[in-house]
Design an enzyme around this catalytic site. Structure first.
Site: not given
Ligand code: UT7
Length: 350
Positions: A113, A277, A307
Site C-alpha cells: 500500500c 491510501h 482498495n
Molecule cells: O490496504 C491494506 C491495509 N488494510 C487495511 O487497512 C484493512 C484494515 N481492516 C479493515 O478494514 C477491517 O478490519 C475489515 C473491513 C477488513 C473488517 O471489518 P471489521 O469491522 O474489523 O470486521 P471483523 O473482521 O472484526 O469481522 C466482524 C464480523 C465477523 O463475524 P463474527 O465473528 O462477528 O460473527 C466476520 O466474520 O463480520 C464478519 N465478516 C463479514 N460479514 C459480512 C467479515 N467479512 C465480512 C463480509 N461480509 N465481507
C-alpha cells in the site's frame, strides 16, 4: 533541486463489480460492506485481455503525454505492485516493453500500500543527485486474479479492486515546489498479519510461531510449487488480520503525516489536500477527525474503486487533480499504511 510531478494519469478496467454482485458468490451484504469499509463497487480486469502491466501502460501513457513527453524521453521506471504479471521478471520490464522503450533501468518495488510513496521517494533521490531527469513511477494492481471468491475469503475479497496510477517526475529549480519531503517506515515484526504466503520459499514450518499465519502446523503448506494439499486447504489466498491491521493503521497514518509536517515546518492546518491510501473509509474518517480536516481537504474514492493498494494514491491524486481540487501552489500530503507493515507520507507543493 526538487522533483516535481510533471504529469499524472490513471486507468481502471471497465468492468464494475458491485457489492450486490459479490453477494451472489459469498455470504456478505451490501450493508455490511458499505458500513464497515465505505466501498460500493470496484473494478475487475478482463483476465483474457488485461494484466497489471497493461493497466500500468494505460495510466503511464496519459501521465507521459500530460508531462509533454513521449515514452522515449523516460529514463527510468519505478513499478510498485504486489500483484505482478509474473513471479519474475518484475512488471517494470513488461511496462517498458508495452511503452516501446529500450535499455532504460526498471525497478520493481514491493512495499504494497505504501508503494507509490516509496516510489516517488526513490525518484526524488535520483533526481536530486542528477542521475535521471524523467522518471516514471507507477502503482498498479490486479487483485481480482488472486482473491478467494468464497465466504472464507470475504473479509479480504470485498475490499480489493484493480487499477493503475502513474506519475512522471522531473527536476525543478524552484526549491519551494515539488516533493518537499518523504518519510518511509516499516516493521517486519508484523509481516504475516497481511500477507500472501504461497508460492514462497518459506516452507510452513519456518513460520510456525509467527503471528497471523493461518496454517501454522502444516509445514507442507508452504513452498514454491503449489500442491494439491494447498489447493484443497485453500492455502493459496491472501491472509489479513483485519482488526489488527486497522488498529495499527489509525496510529501510523497520523504519525507519518505529523512527521511530514515537522520536516517542512508546517502544521496539518496548512495542508490543502490530504490524499490518503484508500484502505477503508473508516480509517480515513478517523484520521480526518484527528486533524480536524474539513471534507474538502480529504479526497476519497474508495467508494468506486475499493482498495487498489499501490495504485490507490496515484489514482486518487490524479482524480482530485482532474476535478480541479488541487491547484498550483497547494500543499498536498500523501499518506499510506499497509502490508509489511509499511507506512509513510510525502508532502508536495503543487
Ligand atoms: O490496504 C491494506 C491495509 N488494510 C487495511 O487497512 C484493512 C484494515 N481492516 C479493515 O478494514 C477491517 O478490519 C475489515 C473491513 C477488513 C473488517 O471489518 P471489521 O469491522 O474489523 O470486521 P471483523 O473482521 O472484526 O469481522 C466482524 C464480523 C465477523 O463475524 P463474527 O465473528 O462477528 O460473527 C466476520 O466474520 O463480520 C464478519 N465478516 C463479514 N460479514 C459480512 C467479515 N467479512 C465480512 C463480509 N461480509 N465481507
Amino acid at each position: 533541486m526538487n522533483a516535481r510531478i510533471a504529469g499524472i494519469g490513471y486507468y481502471v478496467p471497465e468492468r464494475i463489480v458491485t457489492n450486490e454482485e459479490l453477494t451472489k458468490v459469498m455470504d456478505t451484504t451490501n450493508e455490511w460492506i458499505v458500513e464497515r469499509t465505505g466501498i460500493e463497487e470496484r473494478r475487475y480486469v478482463d483476465k483474457h485481455k488485461e494484466t497489471t502491466s497493461t493497466l500500468a501502460a494505460e495510466a503511464a501513457k496519459i501521465a507521459i503525454e500530460r508531462a509533454g513527453l513521449t515514452p522515449e524521453d523516460i529514463d527510468f521506471i519505478v513499478f510498485a505492485t504486489l500483484s505482478p504479471d509474473y513471479y519474475f521478471p518484475g512488471s517494470g520490464v513488461l511496462l517498458q516493453r508495452h511503452l516501446g522503450i529500450k535499455g532504460i533501468g526498471c525497478l520493481d518495488i514491493r512495499t504494497q500500500c505504501t508503494g507509490f510513496i516509496y516510489g516517488i521517494s526513490i525518484a526524488d533521490q535520483y533526481i536530486k543527485t542528477g542521475m535521471y531527469k524523467n522518471i516514471l513511477v507507477v502503482g498498479a494492481e490486479v487483485h481480482s486474479a488472486g482473491l478467494d471468491f468464497t465466504t472464507r475469503g470475504r473479509n479480504v475479497t470485498v475490499i480489493f479492486g484493480d487499477g493503475a496510477g502513474a506519475a512522471v517526475l522531473q527536476p525543478t529549480e524552484d526549491e519551494t515546489k515539488g516533493i518537499l519531503t518523504t518519510n518511509l517506515h516499516a516493521d517486519g515484526e508484523y509481516a504475516e498479519h497481511l500477507a500472501f504466503y504461497n508460492p514462497g520459499t518459506h516452507g510452513g514450518a519456518f513460520l510456525k510461531d509467527q503471528g497471523g499465519l493461518e496454517f501454522p502446523d502444516e509445514p507442507d503448506l508452504g513452498g514454491m510449487h503449489l500442491t494439491q494439499e494447498m489447493l484443497d486447504k485453500e492455502a493459496i489466498y491472501p491472509h489479513m488480520n483485519g482488526r489488527y491491521v486497522f488498529k495499527h493503521a489509525v496510529e501510523k497514518f497520523p504519525a507519518a503525516i505529523e512527521e511530514a509536517c515537522e520536516a517542512v515546518g508546517c502544521t496539518a492546518d496548512d495542508i490543502n489536500m490530504l490524499i490518503p491510501h484508500q484502505a477503508n473509509l473508516r480509517i480515513t474518517q478517523m484520521i480526518q477527525l484527528k486533524f480536524g480536516f474539513e471534507d474538502e481537504r480529504v479526497y476519497n474514492n474508495i467508494q468506486k474503486y475499493g482498495n487498489t493498494t499501490a495504485a490507490s494514491i496515484p489514482i486518487a491524486l490524479c482524480e482530485a487533480w482532474e476535478k480541479g481540487l488541487i491547484k498550483e501552489g497547494d500543499l498536498v500530503c500523501l499518506a499510506a499504511f499497509g502490508s509489511g507493515f509499511t507506512w509513510g507520507a510525502a508532502m508536495i507543493r503543487w
